[in-house]
Design a protein around this motif. Structure first.
Motif, PDB file in Angstrom:
ATOM      1  N   ALA A  88      40.258  60.418  64.449  1.00 21.51           N
ATOM      2  CA  ALA A  88      40.379  59.730  65.613  1.00 21.51           C
ATOM      3  C   ALA A  88      41.129  60.704  66.645  1.00 21.51           C
ATOM      4  O   ALA A  88      42.239  60.264  67.150  1.00 21.51           O
ATOM      5  CB  ALA A  88      41.558  58.621  65.246  1.00 21.51           C
ATOM      6  N   LEU A  89      40.641  61.760  66.803  1.00 17.81           N
ATOM      7  CA  LEU A  89      40.944  62.809  67.862  1.00 17.81           C
ATOM      8  C   LEU A  89      40.479  62.370  69.017  1.00 17.81           C
ATOM      9  O   LEU A  89      39.454  61.680  69.228  1.00 17.81           O
ATOM     10  CB  LEU A  89      40.464  64.143  67.664  1.00 17.81           C
ATOM     11  CG  LEU A  89      40.967  65.064  66.240  1.00 17.81           C
ATOM     12  CD1 LEU A  89      40.218  66.256  66.228  1.00 17.81           C
ATOM     13  CD2 LEU A  89      42.383  65.246  66.364  1.00 17.81           C
ATOM     14  N   PHE A  90      41.365  62.283  70.149  1.00 16.54           N
ATOM     15  CA  PHE A  90      41.081  61.867  71.517  1.00 16.54           C
ATOM     16  C   PHE A  90      39.720  62.811  72.042  1.00 16.54           C
ATOM     17  O   PHE A  90      40.033  64.267  72.373  1.00 16.54           O
ATOM     18  CB  PHE A  90      41.925  61.873  72.575  1.00 16.54           C
ATOM     19  CG  PHE A  90      43.231  61.339  72.029  1.00 16.54           C
ATOM     20  CD1 PHE A  90      42.879  59.792  71.763  1.00 16.54           C
ATOM     21  CD2 PHE A  90      44.520  61.521  72.039  1.00 16.54           C
ATOM     22  CE1 PHE A  90      44.079  59.119  71.433  1.00 16.54           C
ATOM     23  CE2 PHE A  90      45.598  61.040  71.566  1.00 16.54           C
ATOM     24  CZ  PHE A  90      45.237  59.513  71.303  1.00 16.54           C
ATOM     25  N   ASP A  91      38.580  62.430  72.030  1.00 21.23           N
ATOM     26  CA  ASP A  91      37.366  63.223  72.480  1.00 21.23           C
ATOM     27  C   ASP A  91      37.185  63.564  73.796  1.00 21.23           C
ATOM     28  O   ASP A  91      36.490  64.644  73.879  1.00 21.23           O
ATOM     29  CB  ASP A  91      36.105  62.442  71.803  1.00 21.23           C
ATOM     30  CG  ASP A  91      35.758  61.069  72.271  1.00 21.23           C
ATOM     31  OD1 ASP A  91      36.720  60.828  73.373  1.00 21.23           O
ATOM     32  OD2 ASP A  91      35.319  60.611  71.714  1.00 21.23           O
ATOM     33  N   MET A  93      39.768  64.852  75.163  1.00 19.08           N
ATOM     34  CA  MET A  93      40.979  66.169  75.103  1.00 19.08           C
ATOM     35  C   MET A  93      40.665  67.264  74.446  1.00 19.08           C
ATOM     36  O   MET A  93      39.888  67.072  73.489  1.00 19.08           O
ATOM     37  CB  MET A  93      42.234  65.657  74.970  1.00 19.08           C
ATOM     38  CG  MET A  93      42.647  64.439  75.664  1.00 19.08           C
ATOM     39  SD  MET A  93      44.393  63.992  75.016  1.00 19.08           S
ATOM     40  CE  MET A  93      44.637  62.446  75.906  1.00 19.08           C
ATOM     41  N   GLU A  97      45.172  69.950  73.974  1.00 18.74           N
ATOM     42  CA  GLU A  97      46.009  68.700  74.346  1.00 18.74           C
ATOM     43  C   GLU A  97      45.999  67.583  73.196  1.00 18.74           C
ATOM     44  O   GLU A  97      47.094  66.670  73.295  1.00 18.74           O
ATOM     45  CB  GLU A  97      44.767  68.181  75.418  1.00 18.74           C
ATOM     46  CG  GLU A  97      44.801  69.031  76.818  1.00 18.74           C
ATOM     47  CD  GLU A  97      43.695  68.610  77.541  1.00 18.74           C
ATOM     48  OE1 GLU A  97      42.605  68.435  77.090  1.00 18.74           O
ATOM     49  OE2 GLU A  97      43.766  68.892  78.769  1.00 18.74           O
ATOM     50  N   PHE A 101      49.649  66.028  72.715  1.00 20.71           N
ATOM     51  CA  PHE A 101      49.746  64.875  73.261  1.00 20.71           C
ATOM     52  C   PHE A 101      51.168  64.025  72.846  1.00 20.71           C
ATOM     53  O   PHE A 101      52.012  63.650  73.552  1.00 20.71           O
ATOM     54  CB  PHE A 101      48.758  64.100  72.848  1.00 20.71           C
ATOM     55  CG  PHE A 101      48.668  62.569  73.329  1.00 20.71           C
ATOM     56  CD1 PHE A 101      48.247  62.578  74.845  1.00 20.71           C
ATOM     57  CD2 PHE A 101      49.067  61.449  72.615  1.00 20.71           C
ATOM     58  CE1 PHE A 101      48.273  61.059  75.285  1.00 20.71           C
ATOM     59  CE2 PHE A 101      49.116  60.172  73.399  1.00 20.71           C
ATOM     60  CZ  PHE A 101      48.616  59.935  74.336  1.00 20.71           C
TER      61      PHE A 101
ATOM     62  N   MET B 122      36.713  54.367  72.403  1.00 27.68           N
ATOM     63  CA  MET B 122      37.958  54.536  71.931  1.00 27.68           C
ATOM     64  C   MET B 122      38.356  53.600  70.865  1.00 27.68           C
ATOM     65  O   MET B 122      38.991  54.105  69.705  1.00 27.68           O
ATOM     66  CB  MET B 122      38.817  54.958  72.771  1.00 27.68           C
ATOM     67  CG  MET B 122      38.769  55.813  73.852  1.00 27.68           C
ATOM     68  SD  MET B 122      40.125  56.081  74.960  1.00 27.68           S
ATOM     69  CE  MET B 122      41.524  56.644  74.022  1.00 27.68           C
ATOM     70  N   THR B 125      36.419  54.140  67.317  1.00 31.77           N
ATOM     71  CA  THR B 125      36.451  55.318  66.596  1.00 31.77           C
ATOM     72  C   THR B 125      38.198  55.550  66.393  1.00 31.77           C
ATOM     73  O   THR B 125      38.353  56.650  66.096  1.00 31.77           O
ATOM     74  CB  THR B 125      36.181  56.488  67.639  1.00 31.77           C
ATOM     75  OG1 THR B 125      36.706  56.303  68.633  1.00 31.77           O
ATOM     76  CG2 THR B 125      34.598  56.386  67.740  1.00 31.77           C
ATOM     77  N   GLN B 126      38.802  54.248  66.385  1.00 29.58           N
ATOM     78  CA  GLN B 126      40.245  54.296  66.096  1.00 29.58           C
ATOM     79  C   GLN B 126      41.047  55.232  67.064  1.00 29.58           C
ATOM     80  O   GLN B 126      42.111  55.361  66.704  1.00 29.58           O
ATOM     81  CB  GLN B 126      40.390  54.806  64.585  1.00 29.58           C
ATOM     82  CG  GLN B 126      39.754  53.730  63.690  1.00 29.58           C
ATOM     83  CD  GLN B 126      40.304  54.113  62.292  1.00 29.58           C
ATOM     84  OE1 GLN B 126      39.909  55.412  61.851  1.00 29.58           O
ATOM     85  NE2 GLN B 126      40.645  53.159  61.508  1.00 29.58           N
ATOM     86  N   GLN B 127      40.569  55.482  68.208  1.00 29.57           N
ATOM     87  CA  GLN B 127      41.675  56.304  69.157  1.00 29.57           C
ATOM     88  C   GLN B 127      42.647  55.259  69.669  1.00 29.57           C
ATOM     89  O   GLN B 127      43.759  56.016  69.855  1.00 29.57           O
ATOM     90  CB  GLN B 127      40.746  56.815  70.242  1.00 29.57           C
ATOM     91  CG  GLN B 127      39.855  58.197  69.740  1.00 29.57           C
ATOM     92  CD  GLN B 127      38.884  58.927  70.797  1.00 29.57           C
ATOM     93  OE1 GLN B 127      39.273  59.118  71.869  1.00 29.57           O
ATOM     94  NE2 GLN B 127      37.646  58.698  70.499  1.00 29.57           N
ATOM     95  N   ALA B 130      45.209  54.966  67.208  1.00 29.65           N
ATOM     96  CA  ALA B 130      45.961  56.320  66.989  1.00 29.65           C
ATOM     97  C   ALA B 130      46.946  56.429  68.269  1.00 29.65           C
ATOM     98  O   ALA B 130      48.117  56.693  68.089  1.00 29.65           O
ATOM     99  CB  ALA B 130      45.107  57.599  67.308  1.00 29.65           C
ATOM    100  N   MET B 134      51.207  56.510  67.379  1.00 29.70           N
ATOM    101  CA  MET B 134      51.997  57.455  68.134  1.00 29.70           C
ATOM    102  C   MET B 134      53.169  56.662  68.764  1.00 29.70           C
ATOM    103  O   MET B 134      53.517  57.478  69.883  1.00 29.70           O
ATOM    104  CB  MET B 134      50.969  58.482  68.714  1.00 29.70           C
ATOM    105  CG  MET B 134      50.347  59.558  67.963  1.00 29.70           C
ATOM    106  SD  MET B 134      49.441  60.786  68.778  1.00 29.70           S
ATOM    107  CE  MET B 134      48.011  60.034  68.847  1.00 29.70           C
TER     108      MET B 134
END
Lengths: 250, 256
Positions: A88-91, A93, A97, A101, B122, B125-127, B130, B134
Motif C-alpha cells: 500500500a505504498l502511495f504510488d 510519491m 516521500e 510521510f 487509492m 489498493t489500501q492506500q 494506510a 498512520m
C-alpha cells in the motif's frame, strides 16, 4: 497484553468472525495462520480499528480500541505499524516521500536534514540503499514490501502488524523478509502480529502460533506445541506443507 | 403491485442514503478545512490542477459557445430587426446560465472524474487504509483540499468562460453579422446588471461544491478493483452532471 474477546463480524450473510478470542503477549512474534478466506485480514483490520466489530472487544492495555473515536483512536493507532499485503505504498510519491510521510505528519520537530538521514537509515536497514528517487511502480514485489516495512517502522511503533508479508514472493526473498521481521522485532523490542498461510515461514520466526478456522481460534501455542498438535484442522493444515515433495515423473 | 411499491421504496431509501452520504462528506470536509493541520501543499496542487490546467478547455468551449449563441440569436433577431440586442442577450445567457452550467459540466468531466479515479484507486489498493493506520485523516488529506480548491476555482473559471464567450460573440456579431459595435456594447450596458454577474458566480460556487463532493464521495465508495474504479469514475461524471442541471433549476427559481 493485546487481547481480543468474543469478536464477531458479519458481512451481509457471510459470518466471518464468530466470537474469536485471542491473547497476544507483548514483546513476542505471534503468527495467526489459516486457510485463504478464513478472515485473517479482517481480524488484522479489527486490531488496528479499520473495521468495527458487530460484537466483541480489542483490548490494548485494557482499553477497548473500538470504543475510541477521533483523536483518542488516532493516538492509539500511533502505537501500531502495519505492513499491508501489497505494501500500500502511495504510488504518486517516490520511495523517499513514502518513508518520510509519517515523519512529516507526526514529527514536525525534525529538521529536513534529520528526515533525510532517518529515511536513509531505514532504507539501509531493509537493505535497499540508494533507491530514494524511485517510484513504487519501478519496484519488484519484494522491494515494495521492504519499502513498506521501512515506512511502517519509521516511527518506531510498539506493535507491528504484518498482513501476509511473504505471499507471492520467491523463497530467497521470503527468507530475507523473515529475517527482516525478526531483525525489526529485536531492534524495536516490539510486539509483532503476523497474518500468514506460509507454514515454513511461520515456523522459522514465530514465538507463538494461533490457528484461525471457521471464525474462531481453534488452536494456539509455541511452534513445537503446534507441530505436535493432534487437532484435526491443524494436522490438515500442516501435513501438505511438511510432507516430502514428490517430483513429477519420478 | 406490492413488489413495485417495495422496489420504489428501496429506490427512495437508496437515494436518501446516498444523499446523506454526500452531505456527511461535505460537512466533514468543511470542518476539516478549519482544523489544523492545514494542507497547503495539497490545496495549491489542486488549485493548479482544477484552475490552471482546466483553463484551455474552458477558453475553447467559452469562445465557441459565445460565437454560436451570437450567430443563432443574431440571425433570429434579424427577422424582426432586433439584432442590436444580440450582445445583451448573449451576455445575459452566459452570465446567468451558460457559463456556470457549462463550466460545471466541463470541470465535472475533467476534474470530478479524475478525483473519483485517483481516490478510488487509492481506496482499492489500501492506500486510504494506510493513511488511517498512520493516523492521518483521509478527509483532511484528500477531500478538503479538493473541495476547497474546486469551490474557489469554479467561479473564476466561470468568469473566464464568460469573457471568452463574449469575445466569440463579439467576433461573430461585428465580423459576420455586421452589427455596429457601439450599439453592441451600449445594449449590453443597458440590460446587464451587476446582480446578473453575482447570480452566475453564486451558481458556479454551488456547482464547484457539487463536482468535488460527488467526485470524492464516489472515489471513497469504490470497491472491487479496476472495474469498481471505472464505475466510480463514470458515476462521478453522471451524478455531478445531473446534480448540476437539477440544482440549476432550483437556484434559478430562487434567484429570479
Amino acid at each position: 497484553m493485546l487481547e481480543i474477546k468474543g469478536l464477531e463480524k458479519k458481512f451481509g450473510s457471510l459470518h466471518v468472525l464468530k466470537g474469536l478470542d485471542l491473547e497476544i503477549p507483548l514483546g513476542q512474534i505471534t503468527v495467526i495462520i489459516g486457510g485463504s478466506g478464513t478472515g485473517k485480514s479482517v481480524l488484522l483490520k479489527h486490531i488496528v480499528g479499520l473495521i468495527k466489530p458487530d460484537r466483541g472487544q480489542v483490548l490494548l492495555d485494557k482499553r477497548d480500541l473500538n470504543q475510541l473515536g477521533g483523536e483518542a483512536l488516532k493516538r492509539e493507532r500511533m502505537r501500531f505499524g502495519l505492513l499491508f499485503q501489497d505494501a500500500a505504498l502511495f504510488d504518486s510519491m517516490s520511495v523517499f516521500e513514502n518513508i518520510a510521510f509519517p515523519l512529516r505528519e507526526h514529527r514536525s520537530d525534525l529538521a529536513e536534514a534529520e528526515v533525510v538521514e532517518l529515511v536513509k537509515r531505514k532504507l539501509l536497514q531493509v537493505k535497499l540503499p540508494g533507491i530514494e528517487e524511485k517510484y513504487p511502480s519501478e519496484l519488484s514485489g519484494g522491494m515494495r514490501k521492504r519499502v513498506g516495512l521501512a515506512r511502517a517502522t519509521v516511527l518506531d511503533p510498539e506493535i507491528m502488524l504484518y498482513d501476509e508479508p511473504t505471499t507471492g514472493l520467491d523463497p530467497i526473498t521470503t527468507k530475507a523478509i523473515d529475517e527482516l521481521i525478526v531483525q525489526t522485532q529485536q531492534d524495536l523490542d516490539a510486539t509483532s502480529v503476523i497474518i500468514s498461510h506460509d507454514i515454513q515461514s511461520t515456523l522459522r520466526i514465530a514465538n507463538r502460533i494461533a490457528m484461525l478456522h471457521d471464525g474462531k481460534i481453534v488452536a494456539s501455542g509455541s511452534p513445537r506445541e503446534f507441530l505436535e498438535s493432534e487437532h484435526k484442522v491443524v494436522r490438515d493444515f500442516l501435513t501438505p506443507a511438511l510432507e516430502r515433495i514428490e517430483i513429477n515423473g519420478s | 403491485m406490492i413488489t413495485a411499491i417495495a422496489r420504489s421504496w428501496q429506490l427512495v431509501l437508496s437515494f436518501v442514503s446516498e444523499l446523506g452520504s454526500f452531505l456527511t462528506l461535505f460537512y466533514e470536509a468543511l470542518v476539516a478545512c478549519f482544523r489544523p493541520p492545514f494542507r497547503w501543499k495539497q490545496f495549491l496542487k489542486q488549485l493548479e490542477f482544477i484552475g490552471v490546467h482546466s483553463s484551455f478547455i474552458i477558453i475553447l468551449t467559452g469562445l465557441f459557445t459565445g460565437a454560436v449563441l451570437a450567430l443563432q440569436s443574431g440571425k433570429a433577431f434579424r427577422l424582426f430587426n432586433a439584432e442590436a440586442v444580440t450582445g445583451s442577450v448573449v451576455a445575459l445567457s452566459l452570465m446567468r446560465e451558460l457559463s456556470p452550467v457549462m463550466t460545471g459540466l466541463m470541470v465535472a468531466a475533467r476534474c470530478g472524474s479524475a478525483m473519483a479515479a485517483e481516490i478510488g484507486t487509492m481506496n482499492v489498493t489500501q492506500q486510504v487504509d494506510a493513511l488511517k493506520v498512520m493516523s492521518v485523516d483521509p478527509v483532511s488529506y484528500l477531500i478538503s483540499p479538493r473541495v476547497l480548491a474546486t469551490t474557489i476555482m469554479m467561479p473564476l473559471l466561470s468568469i473566464v468562460f464568460t469573457v471568452t464567450g463574449m469575445i466569440g460573440s463579439y467576433i461573430v456579431a461585428i465580423g459576420i453579422l455586421g452589427i455596429n459595435d457601439a450599439i453592441y456594447f451600449d445594449k449590453i450596458d443597458q440590460y446587464v446588471e451587476m446582480q446578473d454577474v453575482w447570480d452566475g458566480l453564486i451558481k458556479a460556487t454551488c456547482f464547484g461544491v457539487i463536482v468535488a463532493v460527488v467526485g470524492c464521495q464516489r472515489g471513497f465508495q469504490a470497491r472491487g478493483g479496476a472495474e469498481g474504479v471505472g464505475r466510480a469514475t463514470t458515476q462521478a461524471v453522471v451524478y455531478a452532471s445531473v446534480s448540476i442541471l437539477v440544482s440549476d433549476y432550483f437556484l434559478t427559481a430562487f434567484m429570479y
